[in-house]
Design a protein around this motif. Sequence first.
Motif, PDB file in Angstrom:
ATOM      1  N   GLU A  14    -105.371  37.779   9.648  1.00 25.15           N
ATOM      2  CA  GLU A  14    -105.520  37.638  11.090  1.00 25.15           C
ATOM      3  C   GLU A  14    -105.076  36.228  11.467  1.00 25.15           C
ATOM      4  OE1 GLU A  14    -109.195  37.349  14.243  1.00 25.15           O
ATOM      5  OE2 GLU A  14    -109.431  38.641  12.498  1.00 25.15           O
ATOM      6  N   THR A  16    -104.308  33.418  14.585  1.00 20.60           N
ATOM      7  CA  THR A  16    -104.516  33.029  15.969  1.00 20.60           C
ATOM      8  C   THR A  16    -103.716  31.756  16.230  1.00 20.60           C
ATOM      9  OG1 THR A  16    -106.762  33.890  15.877  1.00 20.60           O
ATOM     10  CG2 THR A  16    -106.239  32.439  17.704  1.00 20.60           C
ATOM     11  N   ARG A  42    -104.341  37.508  19.248  1.00 20.96           N
ATOM     12  CA  ARG A  42    -104.214  37.445  17.789  1.00 20.96           C
ATOM     13  C   ARG A  42    -103.100  38.342  17.257  1.00 20.96           C
ATOM     14  NH1 ARG A  42    -109.230  35.180  16.173  1.00 20.96           N
ATOM     15  NH2 ARG A  42    -110.589  35.027  17.974  1.00 20.96           N
ATOM     16  N   THR A  43    -102.650  38.006  16.056  1.00 22.30           N
ATOM     17  CA  THR A  43    -101.677  38.814  15.331  1.00 22.30           C
ATOM     18  C   THR A  43    -102.306  39.206  14.001  1.00 22.30           C
ATOM     19  OG1 THR A  43     -99.826  37.652  16.350  1.00 22.30           O
ATOM     20  CG2 THR A  43     -99.355  38.850  14.334  1.00 22.30           C
ATOM     21  N   TYR A  44    -102.121  40.451  13.607  1.00 27.08           N
ATOM     22  CA  TYR A  44    -102.706  40.974  12.371  1.00 27.08           C
ATOM     23  C   TYR A  44    -101.597  41.478  11.461  1.00 27.08           C
ATOM     24  CZ  TYR A  44    -106.795  41.109  15.419  1.00 27.08           C
ATOM     25  OH  TYR A  44    -107.802  40.777  16.293  1.00 27.08           O
ATOM     26  N   GLU A  45    -101.607  41.047  10.221  1.00 27.54           N
ATOM     27  CA  GLU A  45    -100.706  41.577   9.197  1.00 27.54           C
ATOM     28  C   GLU A  45    -101.536  42.575   8.397  1.00 27.54           C
ATOM     29  OE1 GLU A  45     -97.507  40.896   9.162  1.00 27.54           O
ATOM     30  OE2 GLU A  45     -97.762  39.443  10.775  1.00 27.54           O
ATOM     31  N   VAL A  84    -102.753  46.828  21.065  1.00 32.54           N
ATOM     32  CA  VAL A  84    -101.758  46.123  20.261  1.00 32.54           C
ATOM     33  C   VAL A  84    -100.394  46.798  20.387  1.00 32.54           C
ATOM     34  CG1 VAL A  84    -103.436  45.291  18.555  1.00 32.54           C
ATOM     35  CG2 VAL A  84    -102.298  47.472  18.181  1.00 32.54           C
ATOM     36  N   CYS A  86     -96.698  47.078  17.785  1.00 34.15           N
ATOM     37  CA  CYS A  86     -96.242  46.856  16.411  1.00 34.15           C
ATOM     38  C   CYS A  86     -94.735  46.642  16.431  1.00 34.15           C
ATOM     39  CB  CYS A  86     -96.613  48.041  15.526  1.00 34.15           C
ATOM     40  SG  CYS A  86     -96.085  47.834  13.815  1.00 34.15           S
ATOM     41  N   SER A 103     -97.072  44.518  11.330  1.00 30.50           N
ATOM     42  CA  SER A 103     -97.566  43.405  12.130  1.00 30.50           C
ATOM     43  C   SER A 103     -98.055  43.967  13.460  1.00 30.50           C
ATOM     44  CB  SER A 103     -96.440  42.395  12.346  1.00 30.50           C
ATOM     45  OG  SER A 103     -96.879  41.338  13.153  1.00 30.50           O
ATOM     46  N   GLU A 105     -99.634  43.001  17.062  1.00 27.42           N
ATOM     47  CA  GLU A 105     -99.806  41.888  17.980  1.00 27.42           C
ATOM     48  C   GLU A 105    -100.670  42.337  19.143  1.00 27.42           C
ATOM     49  OE1 GLU A 105     -95.936  40.516  19.149  1.00 27.42           O
ATOM     50  OE2 GLU A 105     -95.396  39.952  17.090  1.00 27.42           O
ATOM     51  N   GLU A 106    -101.754  41.617  19.373  1.00 21.02           N
ATOM     52  CA  GLU A 106    -102.642  41.958  20.484  1.00 21.02           C
ATOM     53  C   GLU A 106    -101.930  41.709  21.809  1.00 21.02           C
ATOM     54  OE1 GLU A 106    -107.252  41.064  21.810  1.00 21.02           O
ATOM     55  OE2 GLU A 106    -106.262  39.676  20.443  1.00 21.02           O
TER      56      GLU A 106
END
Length: 109
Positions: A14, A16, A42-45, A84, A86, A103, A105-106
Amino acid sequence: MEQFHWHVMPNMTERTQPRVKTIKFGDGYEQRQQDGINSDLRTYEVTLKVLRQESQYIDRFLSEHKGVKAFLWREPNRHRIITVKCPTWSTSVENTVTTITASFEEVVA
């Protein structure tokens, strides 16, 4: 809005990076302020490991959204549903298992 219902592996990353407007003056002085009211999205991998047959449904879901159309996703650390998109994902196919790395991305809209 559709929801991404597949479970991601617990080792996700995660990230930020709050958006900040900065004005630099002489002698190293600077002023900073947040850039907009939603400046810390936030971005989540994430990684999913699924059976080969199931991977086609995930790939189809992400392809239909084309990195533009947002969808709902339950963020596993806080158990909240967020919106999100992707923009990028990759697939690694093994004998019976497929690993998908994406990936998320919020977004606000």
